[in-house]
Design an enzyme around this catalytic site. Sequence first.
Site: not given
Length: 191
Positions: A8, A12, A38, A67, A146, A149
């Site tokens: 990634t 975060g 992708e 994921d 976030f 949530d």
Amino acid sequence: MPVLVVATGNPGKLQEMQAYLQDLPWELQLKPPELDIEETGTTFLENAALKASQVAKALNQWAIADDSGLAVEALNGAPGLYSARYGTTDQERIERLLTELGNNPNRRAKFICAVAIAKPDGTIAAQVQGDCPGEILPELRGAGGFGYDPIFYVPEYQQTFAEMSAALKHNVSHRGQAFALLLPRLATLPD
């Protein structure tokens, strides 16, 4: 200390994984920003494996990827793989979900997280999937977290993810469940 590349570009996400993997002898690093993978898989496990494998091969190092998303039963599993792309902001995503769900009495949903680890040659060394069952509330509750949530309610704890302490969410969330399954496997992987 062996390096484990987190597939990634999100710092975060790196911090989140470091919290789950802090007791293991791996140095976690972000993938280079120019290496873009992708997500063409049709499941969370496929996407996690795809990202881990391609980053591992490109860098010739161990790689880890995840994921995740929200699956709502009454919406045939939507937003699912498209959870992050269900709108351009958290507010838009929540509004769209609540609009599509409407007054449907079936509010069952689950958060799903798939994690895969690839060897430097790109072969998958371990993959797991964790989930956290819950319900979708018709209105927001809580100020933490976030994404979805504030509307994702966990009956067992009588709180939304946004109402939970960080420590509780860390343990009971879909990501927490996935890493609980992964940690024993990761501890046995060769350097």
